[in-house]
Design a protein around this motif. Structure first.
Motif, mmCIF file in Angstrom:
data_model
loop_
_atom_site.group_PDB
_atom_site.id
_atom_site.type_symbol
_atom_site.label_atom_id
_atom_site.label_comp_id
_atom_site.label_asym_id
_atom_site.label_seq_id
_atom_site.Cartn_x
_atom_site.Cartn_y
_atom_site.Cartn_z
ATOM 1 N N CYS A 262 -23.516 -91.296 17.525
ATOM 2 C CA CYS A 262 -24.056 -92.567 18.539
ATOM 3 C C CYS A 262 -22.978 -92.848 19.245
ATOM 4 C CB CYS A 262 -24.244 -93.802 17.412
ATOM 5 S SG CYS A 262 -22.602 -94.063 16.411
ATOM 6 N N TYR A 263 -22.826 -94.067 20.168
ATOM 7 C CA TYR A 263 -22.028 -94.449 20.864
ATOM 8 C C TYR A 263 -20.899 -95.405 20.173
ATOM 9 C CZ TYR A 263 -19.661 -96.883 24.728
ATOM 10 O OH TYR A 263 -18.581 -97.443 25.428
ATOM 11 N N GLU A 340 -28.665 -94.621 20.307
ATOM 12 C CA GLU A 340 -28.181 -95.277 21.460
ATOM 13 C C GLU A 340 -28.097 -94.387 22.634
ATOM 14 O OE1 GLU A 340 -24.243 -96.471 19.888
ATOM 15 O OE2 GLU A 340 -25.126 -98.631 19.673
ATOM 16 N N ALA A 341 -28.922 -93.526 22.577
ATOM 17 C CA ALA A 341 -28.790 -92.169 23.890
ATOM 18 C C ALA A 341 -28.764 -92.935 25.168
ATOM 19 C CB ALA A 341 -30.068 -91.351 23.619
ATOM 20 N N GLN A 342 -29.270 -94.171 25.250
ATOM 21 C CA GLN A 342 -29.414 -94.901 26.698
ATOM 22 C C GLN A 342 -27.903 -94.987 26.996
ATOM 23 O OE1 GLN A 342 -30.406 -96.432 24.029
ATOM 24 N NE2 GLN A 342 -29.085 -98.140 23.904
ATOM 25 N N ASP A 343 -26.915 -94.999 26.399
ATOM 26 C CA ASP A 343 -25.527 -95.331 26.629
ATOM 27 C C ASP A 343 -24.678 -94.011 26.850
ATOM 28 O OD1 ASP A 343 -25.943 -98.058 26.883
ATOM 29 O OD2 ASP A 343 -25.547 -98.510 24.571
ATOM 30 N N GLU A 370 -34.381 -98.073 26.792
ATOM 31 C CA GLU A 370 -33.934 -98.192 28.057
ATOM 32 C C GLU A 370 -33.502 -99.672 28.304
ATOM 33 O OE1 GLU A 370 -33.031 -96.012 30.893
ATOM 34 O OE2 GLU A 370 -33.291 -94.860 29.298
ATOM 35 N N ASN A 371 -33.939 -100.572 27.912
ATOM 36 C CA ASN A 371 -33.624 -101.955 28.114
ATOM 37 C C ASN A 371 -32.405 -102.603 27.442
ATOM 38 O OD1 ASN A 371 -36.137 -101.864 29.473
ATOM 39 N ND2 ASN A 371 -36.712 -103.928 29.164
ATOM 40 N N ARG A 377 -24.280 -96.341 32.829
ATOM 41 C CA ARG A 377 -24.276 -94.805 32.611
ATOM 42 C C ARG A 377 -25.959 -94.379 32.631
ATOM 43 N NH1 ARG A 377 -21.234 -95.788 27.794
ATOM 44 N NH2 ARG A 377 -18.924 -95.897 28.433
ATOM 45 N N PHE A 378 -26.201 -93.416 33.200
ATOM 46 C CA PHE A 378 -27.690 -93.025 33.258
ATOM 47 C C PHE A 378 -27.971 -91.345 33.036
ATOM 48 C CE2 PHE A 378 -26.648 -96.510 35.879
ATOM 49 C CZ PHE A 378 -27.802 -97.453 35.664
ATOM 50 N N GLY A 379 -27.318 -91.125 32.136
ATOM 51 C CA GLY A 379 -27.212 -89.565 31.587
ATOM 52 C C GLY A 379 -28.734 -89.215 30.968
ATOM 53 N N GLN A 380 -29.076 -88.029 31.190
ATOM 54 C CA GLN A 380 -30.409 -87.389 30.582
ATOM 55 C C GLN A 380 -29.933 -86.381 30.067
ATOM 56 O OE1 GLN A 380 -33.319 -88.966 30.085
ATOM 57 N NE2 GLN A 380 -32.583 -90.912 31.241
#
Length: 554
Positions: A262-263, A340-343, A370-371, A377-380
């Motif tokens: 996680c982040y 927490e993958a969006q971070d 996403e919200n 950060r916008f990693g994919q």
């Protein structure tokens, strides 16, 4: 004064109401009349129609029988025109009197006051039946029973009942009878417990979350997927469940070597606490933050500037990718689960992919909202993932979920229980922290335990958070999240994936690109009670009209 159980006396029979009304009209001002007093002993349950407490006189238990009451040839009491309708008014009145007296005298408040026995009596009232002036039975002399013709003097007749009692028993004063009323109100009664209600709701949420975990068995053949869901949808618990399931193996599936990443430090500490009691061979091979994984691979990150984005988002990932590529097969993973993958930054995905034993087909399970992307950060992930959507809110009360609903990434079906309304407390930005402190005190006064309460800021940190981070260090500070003797003070940036039953959200930040997302994260951290503190205009600016309306901001 007339006292009854509840706000208004309710009677099973009209005859009881008639006698009640007569006593209200005739009684002395200092008399106390109790209606429908229930009493349970080891032998039987009693229901006393009326109990009349007379200062300076005594206590009378009154049994009321309506309709036609009569005595047959065998001396048995009957009521109405059915000969099989036997009644026992004398036994009921007498037994009720003794049971009530015993209950009062056994109470420690009566015993501890060393009070001697007061006068107790019992009486029968037949408001719709005539009783002859010379009526008498061995167990019911005329002065203990009042019929239709005696109702005008009912209060005086009850006074006479106690006057005829044993002279060795004393006449009670007002203090005695106040204590009798207090005793009949019960002792050590449970009080409203907000924590108990929260535990009930939590049990329901846990059950719903476990039901949702059935999704994992349905998708067990999918090796790479992204589970998207709004706050309260149970993503974090689902990620934890999946990590345990893959590690221990199920059915025909072999045990896998799993990394749960996680982040935030706080969420990593949560995962470790939840897995502490799991047998070692059923725990994932790695549990922690992305930085923890770097440290586990021998990279010292402690000395690097936290504001050095180039190092944290690129250089660190490059070094980790090199190390991951050279790991022996036994140190690599069969599956990586990311919460927490969006971070996660773009480059962070490369070492995770290289850490898989099978880079082409190894398991990659990504949980995101996403919200809740509150970092720029916008990693994919560099590989395609099968998307799955969780659109049920399970963890928040319906009131809280509705309040932050307009901020969520999708329309959520609210399956949480009902709870308290969300409270909004207006104040200016400068006074937000002190006002939030007042709201924390109010929550504690209302019955919330300190370990159930968190104060989260959106701007400058609370002084208590600063002090704890300096004295305990980052890891020690986040471990204090589970302390049972104090309120937690934190910032929304570090609290994704975590929850508290009662949260005071201090909206003390300023307009920024991620302010809306921070408001969403902060509001959704409360499972049972939410208090939002801040400037109404600012909240409308970052949250929009719908959020403002749901917070009661005009």
């Amino acid at each position: 004064m007339v006292r009854v159980p509840g706000e208004t006396p309710r009677f099973a029979h009209e005859s009881e109401r008639v006698v009640w009304d007569l006593l209200r009209q005739q009684k002395d001002a200092d008399w106390v009349v109790l209606a429908n007093q229930r009493l349970t002993t080891a032998k039987k349950d009693h229901e006393l129609d009326l109990v009349v407490l007379m200062p300076g006189e005594g206590v009378v238990v009154v049994e009321v029988k309506g309709g036609s009451v009569w005595i047959d040839e065998q001396g048995r009491w009957r009521q109405g025109n059915r000969r099989d309708n036997l009644i026992h008014p004398v036994d009921q009145a007498r037994d009720g009197k003794y049971a009530l007296r015993e209950y009062v005298e056994r109470d420690p408040r009566w015993r501890d006051s060393s009070r001697r026995r007061i006068r107790w009596g019992h009486a029968i009232v037949l408001p719709f039946s005539d009783v002859a002036d010379d009526f008498a039975t061995p167990d019911c002399p005329r002065w203990t029973i009042s019929g239709r013709s005696d109702l005008d003097q009912l209060a005086e007749r009850l006074r006479d009942v106690v006057a005829r009692q044993e002279t060795a028993c004393r006449r009670p004063d007002e203090d005695d009878l106040d204590l009798v009323v207090e005793i009949l109100s019960g002792r050590s009664l449970p009080v409203h417990d907000v924590a108990a209600e929260a535990e009930d709701r939590e049990a329901v949420a846990d059950r719903l979350t476990q039901e949702q975990a059935a999704l994992l068995s349905v998708t067990r053949l999918i090796r790479r997927m992204e589970i998207r869901g709004g706050a309260g949808s149970g993503k974090t618990i689902l990620a934890l469940t999946q990590a345990k399931d893959l590690t221990r193996g199920q059915g025909e599936r072999r045990s896998q070597r799993v990394a749960l990443v996680c982040y935030s430090i706080g969420l990593s500490q949560y995962f470790r606490r939840q897995l502490a009691g799991v047998p070692r061979h059923h725990r994932p091979a790695f549990v922690g933050s992305f930085e923890d994984l770097a440290n586990a691979w021998g990279i010292d990150t402690a000395s690097h500037d936290r504001n050095d984005a180039e190092f944290w988002e690129r250089d660190l990932a490059t070094r980790m990718t090199e190390i991951a590529a050279s790991l022996p097969d036994g140190k690599k993973f069969d599956a990586v689960i990311v919460d927490e993958a969006q971070d996660f930054a773009d480059h962070w995905w490369y070492p995770l992919m290289k850490a898989l034993r099978d880079e082409d087909d190894g398991g990659l399970y990504v949980y995101s909202d996403e919200n809740q992307r509150i970092f720029a950060r916008f990693g994919q992930p560099p590989v395609p993932l099968v998307p799955l959507v969780l659109d049920h809110n399970l963890r928040n009360t319906q009131q809280i979920a509705r309040a932050f609903g307009p901020l969520a990434p999708m329309r959520m079906h609210l399956r949480g229980a009902a709870g308290a309304d969300v409270r909004f407390v207006p104040c200016d930005r400068e006074g937000a922290i002190s006002t939030s402190d007042d709201q924390v005190d109010l929550l504690l006064e209302e019955g919330w335990l300190p370990q159930h309460v968190a104060l989260l800021t959106m701007g400058s940190r609370h002084p208590a958070q600063v002090e704890r981070q300096e004295s305990l260090g980052q890891v020690g500070y986040w471990r204090s999240f589970w302390d049972e003797d104090d309120v937690f003070y934190g910032h929304v940036l570090g609290c994704k994936g975590l929850e508290r039953r009662a949260v005071v959200l201090c909206v003390n930040g300023r307009t920024s690109d991620r302010a809306r997302e921070m408001l969403y994260v902060g509001m959704s951290r409360a499972t049972d009670e939410l208090v939002v503190v801040g400037d109404p205009q600012f909240i409308r600016e970052i949250g929009g009209d719908q959020v403002a309306h749901r917070l009661g901001i005009r």
